[in-house]
Design a protein around this motif. Structure first.
Motif, PDB file in Angstrom:
ATOM      1  N   PHE B   6       0.833  -1.211   0.000  1.00  0.00           N
ATOM      2  CA  PHE B   6       0.000   0.000   0.000  1.00  0.00           C
ATOM      3  C   PHE B   6       0.864   1.257   0.000  1.00  0.00           C
ATOM      4  O   PHE B   6       1.866   1.333   0.693  1.00  0.00           O
ATOM      5  N   SER B   7       0.450   2.214  -0.814  1.00  0.00           N
ATOM      6  CA  SER B   7       0.972   3.570  -0.679  1.00  0.00           C
ATOM      7  C   SER B   7      -0.057   4.513  -1.268  1.00  0.00           C
ATOM      8  O   SER B   7      -0.906   4.095  -2.062  1.00  0.00           O
ATOM      9  N   LEU B   8      -0.010   5.756  -0.837  1.00  0.00           N
ATOM     10  CA  LEU B   8      -0.974   6.722  -1.337  1.00  0.00           C
ATOM     11  C   LEU B   8      -0.238   8.046  -1.568  1.00  0.00           C
ATOM     12  O   LEU B   8      -0.340   8.969  -0.762  1.00  0.00           O
ATOM     13  N   PRO B   9       0.530   8.084  -2.659  1.00  0.00           N
ATOM     14  CA  PRO B   9       1.346   9.283  -2.904  1.00  0.00           C
ATOM     15  C   PRO B   9       0.522  10.513  -3.256  1.00  0.00           C
ATOM     16  O   PRO B   9       1.015  11.633  -3.144  1.00  0.00           O
ATOM     17  N   THR B  10      -0.716  10.312  -3.701  1.00  0.00           N
ATOM     18  CA  THR B  10      -1.582  11.447  -4.052  1.00  0.00           C
ATOM     19  C   THR B  10      -1.712  12.402  -2.873  1.00  0.00           C
ATOM     20  O   THR B  10      -2.059  11.981  -1.774  1.00  0.00           O
ATOM     21  N   LYS B  11      -1.429  13.663  -3.121  1.00  0.00           N
ATOM     22  CA  LYS B  11      -1.587  14.664  -2.061  1.00  0.00           C
ATOM     23  C   LYS B  11      -3.064  15.064  -2.022  1.00  0.00           C
ATOM     24  O   LYS B  11      -3.572  15.674  -2.963  1.00  0.00           O
ATOM     25  N   ILE B  12      -3.712  14.728  -0.938  1.00  0.00           N
ATOM     26  CA  ILE B  12      -5.140  15.029  -0.805  1.00  0.00           C
ATOM     27  C   ILE B  12      -5.307  16.365  -0.101  1.00  0.00           C
ATOM     28  O   ILE B  12      -4.763  16.582   0.985  1.00  0.00           O
ATOM     29  N   MET B 255      -6.672   1.373   1.094  1.00  0.00           N
ATOM     30  CA  MET B 255      -6.431   1.608   2.515  1.00  0.00           C
ATOM     31  C   MET B 255      -7.094   0.483   3.339  1.00  0.00           C
ATOM     32  O   MET B 255      -6.650   0.152   4.416  1.00  0.00           O
TER      33      MET B 255
END
Lengths: 388, 388
Positions: B6-12, B255
């Motif tokens: 898992f990774s979530l590089p998108t800047k929210i 997630m």
């Protein structure tokens, strides 16, 4: 719901056997690596050997620096900075829990900075760059493996400070629950309380609350309440260790929001900085004393906590009773994990209260409590008294 | 717990007013931008103007391509690829929901690829690079704003296919709940069902289940059950819109894990590809029919769902009854949002069943169902019959 910013660029490799690919994960990030760790336990367990073999297979050069202690010291990080500069290190691999990771983060900031790295912790300077780090997590607790925070103790002045900066997010984190089978009961319990504290700090804030986040807070708290006792009884229970490990990251990598009160962390910090109490254990003491002092600020919130976490039936005639029962249930739970909730049990004499209260507000703000009750020195004296 | 990555590089950037910084967010990523969108609604609402002004202030050049339809078409993406190549576009800004974002993702893959971008959707080629994209989310549903998936319909051959690749994660996502105030009731409801479906696909899988993830699945489902009706009644209710918006991302950006069954998506896909049924509405039909066909595979799991989500008391003498009551409660909920759960209500005649079943398994595998019950053409015929 509050506004927030969130990203999690750290590549998480979660699960059994993930450790075996460590060389692959490193090779795209660096070729000269500092392996940073705490005790020699990782050599006895064979973990160090696995890592070294995998790195050798990828032609990666490595140096090592062990001996990081709980409540990691600035002096150790400075030792690391010197080693890294002398050996042109381009990647740091932290093998351990929050202390080792935070020490590695401090090193990573210090290498490209030509003055004292402590500057970053006292807001005297803002970091512009950092050497990338990767993590092999062996003690789940602080979420440092996937967050942007580091906490370090400057032992020369008995000061423990933190920094939060996106540069500090590791490029990868190996979270292999089997690596936590050997964590001793006390550290397991302290880690679990730290996880709960991260949720606690976010749960007890003023409006606006979020229905979704509340349910997710409950998910993490109930997971720890369910699995911490199992992990203590059966250290090699994979399910328990994996549930705790993922809960630890979620609790404090801002996936559940970054807004929190963090007074309990401030209160506990002094016990660690001045008396070297394990971080999680200091939080057990801080949480209970803090709750007793502030619950009247929002009795409904404490009642909701009592009901949804502990299943305590709401007493509409006497909501204060429900609130206090929830606090008591939390204290009983900490004690059931063999973690004391009294300063006296931690061997700290009551003549230290004023000093602790003074140090607690010496944080650049002059108070603790960012989102619930603002606490000044006088309040902290009362809270530390309640901890006896 | 299952192994996962898992990774979530998108800047929210989540919350009220975040739209106003759009120029800042773009300028670090590109200077020649394609604004990609669906209907002209964004011009009437003033949103387009805000974006353009903010970009002009940063000296960013822009081109535009609107007209993306629900179930986005390959031909539109190809039009976008041509525009981007001709104008040396280096960044794509998607303003919309899943359809627009997926179309933008397809364009971003196609620009640097010198053959047919459809190759990536039929596993004939693997993408090596993509132009970065950013998102302004206006319809929360698919989580495409923070995940690595794109779904596109090749209308020439009536085929709807998906691709999953880390290159497709947007660099930023602006999630401003106020931008969803104007989403009409039908689209709001369909979006909410899509969100529930993403959890549903992950909930009904074979062992090992995770206690923590189960609680988080429940958190998302209960949030939608709580707030979808409010958003329909009060379209400008900020709390409802914000809870739904964050739930939508969490439900399907891995997630909560990437392991799922996804048979319902496969069943619904045919309704969209062949009859252009809105994605969320197709899932309402698919979920209920699928559940009626497979629940006996794990009655306990369906009972747990009935109990924890709908508060249906477990009938120990007749667990099958509890399981069916849970399915019925779900169907009633979908209907309460004015979303039909029958093929007949969607205007699809029963002589199309065999064709749909055949198309559903024409996915390179020959069956649907990755984690619960494997379904072949004969099973799908029965399921589509149950949907009448």
């Amino acid at each position: 719901m509050n506004n927030f910013e969130f990203s999690l660029p750290t590549k998480i490799h979660f699960g059994k056997g993930k450790i075996n690919q460590i060389g692959d994960y490193i090779k795209t990030n660096g070729t000269r690596v500092l392996i940073h760790y705490g005790s020699e336990r990782i050599k006895k367990s064979g973990l160090f050997e696995i890592v070294v073999e995998s790195m050798k297979n990828q032609g990666i050069n490595f140096f090592e620096l062990g001996g990081v202690e709980p409540n990691p010291l600035l002096s150790k990080s400075k030792e690391g900075i010197d080693i890294c500069r002398s050996n042109k290190i381009d990647f740091i691999l932290a093998i351990g829990g929050g202390s080792v990771i935070d020490s590695a983060k401090t090193i990573s900031l210090g290498i490209p900075y030509d003055r004292d790295v402590w500057d970053f912790f006292i807001n005297k300077a803002t970091p512009k760059s950092a050497i990338p780090i990767g993590v092999i997590l062996t003690i789940p607790a602080t979420a440092s493996e996937t967050n942007s925070t580091a906490v370090i103790t400057n032992e020369a002045i008995h000061s423990k400070r933190h920094i939060k900066n996106d540069l500090l997010k590791p490029v990868f984190a190996i979270m292999d629950p089997e690596l936590t089978f050997s964590v001793p009961p006390y550290q397991t319990a302290a880690g679990c309380i730290d996880i709960m504290a991260h949720v606690w700090e976010r749960y007890f804030v003023d409006q606006p609350q979020s229905y979704l986040l509340d349910k997710m807070f409950e998910a993490v708290l109930k997971t720890i309440i369910q699995y911490a006792p199992i992990a203590l009884r059966e250290p090699k229970n994979y399910k328990a260790r994996s549930e705790i490990m993922w809960a630890s990251s979620i609790a404090h990598n801002d996936m559940l929001g970054s807004v929190g009160d963090f007074a309990c962390h401030g209160i506990g910090l002094q016990l660690s900085a001045l008396y070297n109490v394990t971080h999680g254990a200091s939080l057990a003491i801080a949480i209970i004393a803090w709750a007793k002092y502030v619950y009247k600020h929002d009795i409904n919130r404490f009642c909701k906590f009592a009901e949804s976490i502990w299943g305590i039936e709401q007493n509409n005639m006497d909501p204060e009773l429900t609130a206090c029962q929830g606090i008591k249930a939390t204290e009983d739970f900490f004690n059931s994990l063999n973690i004391p909730t009294k300063l006296s049990e931690a061997g700290i004499s009551s003549d230290q209260i004023e000093l602790m209260a003074e140090k607690a507000v010496d944080n650049g703000l002059g108070y603790l409590g960012l989102g619930f009750v603002r606490l000044y020195k006088e309040d902290l004296i009362e809270i530390y008294k309640l901890a006896y």
